[in-house]
Design a protein around this motif. Structure first.
Motif, PDB file in Angstrom:
ATOM      1  N   ALA A  78     -41.021  -7.710  34.005  1.00  0.00           N
ATOM      2  CA  ALA A  78     -40.007  -7.618  34.753  1.00  0.00           C
ATOM      3  C   ALA A  78     -38.564  -7.695  34.037  1.00  0.00           C
ATOM      4  O   ALA A  78     -38.700  -8.402  32.874  1.00  0.00           O
ATOM      5  CB  ALA A  78     -39.659  -8.539  35.819  1.00  0.00           C
ATOM      6  N   HIS A  79     -37.463  -7.106  34.187  1.00  0.00           N
ATOM      7  CA  HIS A  79     -36.314  -7.040  33.238  1.00  0.00           C
ATOM      8  C   HIS A  79     -35.533  -8.278  33.586  1.00  0.00           C
ATOM      9  O   HIS A  79     -35.598  -9.049  34.609  1.00  0.00           O
ATOM     10  CB  HIS A  79     -35.331  -5.896  33.854  1.00  0.00           C
ATOM     11  N   SER A  80     -34.696  -8.963  32.665  1.00  0.00           N
ATOM     12  CA  SER A  80     -34.056 -10.121  33.145  1.00  0.00           C
ATOM     13  C   SER A  80     -32.732  -9.745  32.662  1.00  0.00           C
ATOM     14  O   SER A  80     -32.312  -8.583  31.797  1.00  0.00           O
ATOM     15  CB  SER A  80     -34.557 -11.036  32.151  1.00  0.00           C
ATOM     16  N   VAL A  81     -31.513 -10.524  32.978  1.00  0.00           N
ATOM     17  CA  VAL A  81     -30.332 -10.488  32.684  1.00  0.00           C
ATOM     18  C   VAL A  81     -29.767 -11.525  31.628  1.00  0.00           C
ATOM     19  O   VAL A  81     -30.321 -12.847  32.113  1.00  0.00           O
ATOM     20  CB  VAL A  81     -29.522 -10.602  33.799  1.00  0.00           C
ATOM     21  N   GLU A  82     -29.198 -11.251  30.458  1.00  0.00           N
ATOM     22  CA  GLU A  82     -28.661 -12.029  29.652  1.00  0.00           C
ATOM     23  C   GLU A  82     -27.227 -12.266  29.723  1.00  0.00           C
ATOM     24  O   GLU A  82     -26.557 -11.086  29.623  1.00  0.00           O
ATOM     25  CB  GLU A  82     -29.362 -11.799  28.289  1.00  0.00           C
ATOM     26  N   THR A  83     -26.693 -13.407  29.633  1.00  0.00           N
ATOM     27  CA  THR A  83     -25.049 -13.406  29.629  1.00  0.00           C
ATOM     28  C   THR A  83     -24.593 -14.388  28.616  1.00  0.00           C
ATOM     29  O   THR A  83     -25.174 -15.492  28.271  1.00  0.00           O
ATOM     30  CB  THR A  83     -24.731 -13.991  31.082  1.00  0.00           C
ATOM     31  N   GLY A  84     -23.801 -14.005  27.817  1.00  0.00           N
ATOM     32  CA  GLY A  84     -23.126 -14.684  26.849  1.00  0.00           C
ATOM     33  C   GLY A  84     -21.556 -14.713  26.910  1.00  0.00           C
ATOM     34  O   GLY A  84     -20.997 -13.766  27.524  1.00  0.00           O
ATOM     35  N   SER A  85     -20.909 -15.867  26.645  1.00  0.00           N
ATOM     36  CA  SER A  85     -19.563 -15.726  26.770  1.00  0.00           C
ATOM     37  C   SER A  85     -18.820 -16.687  25.490  1.00  0.00           C
ATOM     38  O   SER A  85     -19.606 -17.319  24.953  1.00  0.00           O
ATOM     39  CB  SER A  85     -19.400 -16.485  28.054  1.00  0.00           C
ATOM     40  N   LEU A  86     -17.695 -16.346  25.318  1.00  0.00           N
ATOM     41  CA  LEU A  86     -16.942 -17.075  24.321  1.00  0.00           C
ATOM     42  C   LEU A  86     -15.335 -17.178  24.679  1.00  0.00           C
ATOM     43  O   LEU A  86     -14.690 -16.386  25.197  1.00  0.00           O
ATOM     44  CB  LEU A  86     -16.872 -16.013  22.661  1.00  0.00           C
ATOM     45  N   THR A  87     -14.957 -18.343  24.625  1.00  0.00           N
ATOM     46  CA  THR A  87     -13.477 -18.685  24.810  1.00  0.00           C
ATOM     47  C   THR A  87     -13.109 -19.541  23.574  1.00  0.00           C
ATOM     48  O   THR A  87     -13.626 -20.527  23.321  1.00  0.00           O
ATOM     49  CB  THR A  87     -13.504 -19.477  25.964  1.00  0.00           C
ATOM     50  N   THR A  88     -12.052 -18.910  22.883  1.00  0.00           N
ATOM     51  CA  THR A  88     -11.475 -19.703  21.473  1.00  0.00           C
ATOM     52  C   THR A  88      -9.990 -19.295  21.343  1.00  0.00           C
ATOM     53  O   THR A  88      -9.543 -18.230  22.154  1.00  0.00           O
ATOM     54  CB  THR A  88     -12.562 -19.091  20.443  1.00  0.00           C
ATOM     55  N   ASN A  89      -9.644 -19.570  20.205  1.00  0.00           N
ATOM     56  CA  ASN A  89      -8.178 -19.539  20.100  1.00  0.00           C
ATOM     57  C   ASN A  89      -8.289 -19.134  18.568  1.00  0.00           C
ATOM     58  O   ASN A  89      -9.038 -19.750  17.759  1.00  0.00           O
ATOM     59  CB  ASN A  89      -7.029 -20.586  20.129  1.00  0.00           C
ATOM     60  N   VAL A  90      -7.852 -18.087  17.929  1.00  0.00           N
ATOM     61  CA  VAL A  90      -7.762 -17.686  16.626  1.00  0.00           C
ATOM     62  C   VAL A  90      -6.419 -17.392  16.088  1.00  0.00           C
ATOM     63  O   VAL A  90      -5.622 -16.816  16.915  1.00  0.00           O
ATOM     64  CB  VAL A  90      -8.868 -16.432  16.373  1.00  0.00           C
ATOM     65  N   SER A  91      -6.162 -17.633  14.826  1.00  0.00           N
ATOM     66  CA  SER A  91      -4.844 -17.229  14.126  1.00  0.00           C
ATOM     67  C   SER A  91      -5.295 -16.227  13.232  1.00  0.00           C
ATOM     68  O   SER A  91      -6.140 -16.268  12.408  1.00  0.00           O
ATOM     69  CB  SER A  91      -4.434 -18.487  13.392  1.00  0.00           C
ATOM     70  N   VAL A  92      -4.398 -15.111  13.507  1.00  0.00           N
ATOM     71  CA  VAL A  92      -4.743 -13.607  12.484  1.00  0.00           C
ATOM     72  C   VAL A  92      -3.491 -13.502  11.902  1.00  0.00           C
ATOM     73  O   VAL A  92      -2.460 -13.005  12.501  1.00  0.00           O
ATOM     74  CB  VAL A  92      -5.303 -12.728  13.678  1.00  0.00           C
ATOM     75  N   PRO A  93      -3.599 -13.065  10.598  1.00  0.00           N
ATOM     76  CA  PRO A  93      -2.330 -12.886   9.864  1.00  0.00           C
ATOM     77  C   PRO A  93      -2.275 -11.385  10.105  1.00  0.00           C
ATOM     78  O   PRO A  93      -3.116 -10.498  10.354  1.00  0.00           O
ATOM     79  CB  PRO A  93      -2.987 -13.058   8.146  1.00  0.00           C
ATOM     80  N   ALA A  94      -1.162 -10.878   9.976  1.00  0.00           N
ATOM     81  CA  ALA A  94      -0.684  -9.458  10.307  1.00  0.00           C
ATOM     82  C   ALA A  94      -1.487  -8.495   9.645  1.00  0.00           C
ATOM     83  O   ALA A  94      -1.856  -8.645   8.306  1.00  0.00           O
ATOM     84  CB  ALA A  94       0.898  -9.109  10.205  1.00  0.00           C
ATOM     85  N   GLY A  95      -2.016  -7.506   9.998  1.00  0.00           N
ATOM     86  CA  GLY A  95      -2.868  -6.374   9.392  1.00  0.00           C
ATOM     87  C   GLY A  95      -4.330  -6.762   9.158  1.00  0.00           C
ATOM     88  O   GLY A  95      -4.834  -6.137   8.212  1.00  0.00           O
ATOM     89  N   LYS A  96      -4.859  -7.966   9.276  1.00  0.00           N
ATOM     90  CA  LYS A  96      -6.136  -8.501   8.714  1.00  0.00           C
ATOM     91  C   LYS A  96      -6.980  -8.596   9.835  1.00  0.00           C
ATOM     92  O   LYS A  96      -6.433  -8.493  11.220  1.00  0.00           O
ATOM     93  CB  LYS A  96      -5.876  -9.919   8.216  1.00  0.00           C
ATOM     94  N   SER A  97      -8.292  -8.993   9.437  1.00  0.00           N
ATOM     95  CA  SER A  97      -9.223  -9.031  10.576  1.00  0.00           C
ATOM     96  C   SER A  97     -10.066 -10.528  10.648  1.00  0.00           C
ATOM     97  O   SER A  97     -10.142 -10.991   9.367  1.00  0.00           O
ATOM     98  CB  SER A  97     -10.413  -8.165  10.778  1.00  0.00           C
ATOM     99  N   VAL A  98     -10.243 -11.100  11.481  1.00  0.00           N
ATOM    100  CA  VAL A  98     -10.966 -12.421  11.501  1.00  0.00           C
ATOM    101  C   VAL A  98     -12.157 -12.399  12.513  1.00  0.00           C
ATOM    102  O   VAL A  98     -11.902 -11.679  13.598  1.00  0.00           O
ATOM    103  CB  VAL A  98     -10.093 -13.395  11.921  1.00  0.00           C
ATOM    104  N   VAL A  99     -13.203 -13.010  11.941  1.00  0.00           N
ATOM    105  CA  VAL A  99     -14.255 -13.175  12.831  1.00  0.00           C
ATOM    106  C   VAL A  99     -14.295 -14.478  13.670  1.00  0.00           C
ATOM    107  O   VAL A  99     -14.020 -15.558  13.282  1.00  0.00           O
ATOM    108  CB  VAL A  99     -15.662 -13.221  12.057  1.00  0.00           C
ATOM    109  N   ALA A 100     -14.188 -13.935  15.293  1.00  0.00           N
ATOM    110  CA  ALA A 100     -13.910 -15.290  16.075  1.00  0.00           C
ATOM    111  C   ALA A 100     -15.208 -15.744  16.475  1.00  0.00           C
ATOM    112  O   ALA A 100     -15.390 -17.087  16.602  1.00  0.00           O
ATOM    113  CB  ALA A 100     -13.371 -14.618  17.404  1.00  0.00           C
ATOM    114  N   GLN A 101     -16.526 -15.040  16.290  1.00  0.00           N
ATOM    115  CA  GLN A 101     -17.719 -15.697  16.611  1.00  0.00           C
ATOM    116  C   GLN A 101     -18.986 -14.698  16.287  1.00  0.00           C
ATOM    117  O   GLN A 101     -18.540 -13.599  16.069  1.00  0.00           O
ATOM    118  CB  GLN A 101     -18.026 -15.787  18.250  1.00  0.00           C
ATOM    119  N   ALA A 102     -19.932 -15.308  15.461  1.00  0.00           N
ATOM    120  CA  ALA A 102     -21.174 -14.360  15.405  1.00  0.00           C
ATOM    121  C   ALA A 102     -22.288 -15.206  15.863  1.00  0.00           C
ATOM    122  O   ALA A 102     -22.451 -16.462  15.556  1.00  0.00           O
ATOM    123  CB  ALA A 102     -21.189 -14.267  13.988  1.00  0.00           C
ATOM    124  N   VAL A 103     -23.060 -14.605  16.529  1.00  0.00           N
ATOM    125  CA  VAL A 103     -24.069 -15.362  17.247  1.00  0.00           C
ATOM    126  C   VAL A 103     -25.590 -14.379  16.965  1.00  0.00           C
ATOM    127  O   VAL A 103     -25.464 -13.121  17.125  1.00  0.00           O
ATOM    128  CB  VAL A 103     -23.952 -15.340  18.936  1.00  0.00           C
TER     129      VAL A 103
END
Length: 125
Positions: A78-103
């Motif tokens: 049978a199929h099942s439903v998987e749910t994930g969530s992320l709530t966080t605050n991040v500081s990002v320098p202008a023009g840059k990228s930041v990884v907020a979460q990796a699972v």
């Protein structure tokens, strides 16, 4: 997601009420299919504020829901439903990228990696 159940007896005809194997006999039957609907996908809510030195403070809320297809070894299949969530605050320098979460999730079918990347590009008004 779909599930199927066989219900003994029925109404009318062989195996139905009043027919051979009806309410008293329990022979025959009909299949009953049940379908339930689930919302799937990703919802992202973000609130950003530009601070000193063009550093962007981001309040981030991500919720993802997906349908997991059963492996051949799953019982019952049978199929099942998987749910994930992320709530966080991040500081990002202008023009840059930041990884907020990796699972990384390990399953019978292999590994799944979910990554949330935040990029900030403040514009002048």
């Amino acid at each position: 997601m779909t599930s199927t159940a066989v219900t003994p007896g029925g109404f009318g005809g062989p195996g139905g009420a009043g027919g051979p194997g009806g309410a008293a006999g329990g022979r025959g039957g009909f299949q009953q299919r049940s379908i339930s609907y689930q919302d799937v996908g990703t919802t992202v809510k973000a609130s950003a504020r530009v601070g000193a030195d063009d550093i962007v403070a981001v309040e981030l809320s991500v919720k993802g829901t997906r349908v997991r297809t059963p492996d051949a070894t799953d019982e019952p299949a049978a199929h099942s439903v998987e749910t994930g969530s992320l709530t966080t605050n991040v500081s990002v320098p202008a023009g840059k990228s930041v990884v907020a979460q990796a699972v990384r999730t390990e399953g019978k079918g292999g590994a799944t990696i979910s990554v949330v990347v935040v990029t900030a590009r403040p514009t002048a008004k």
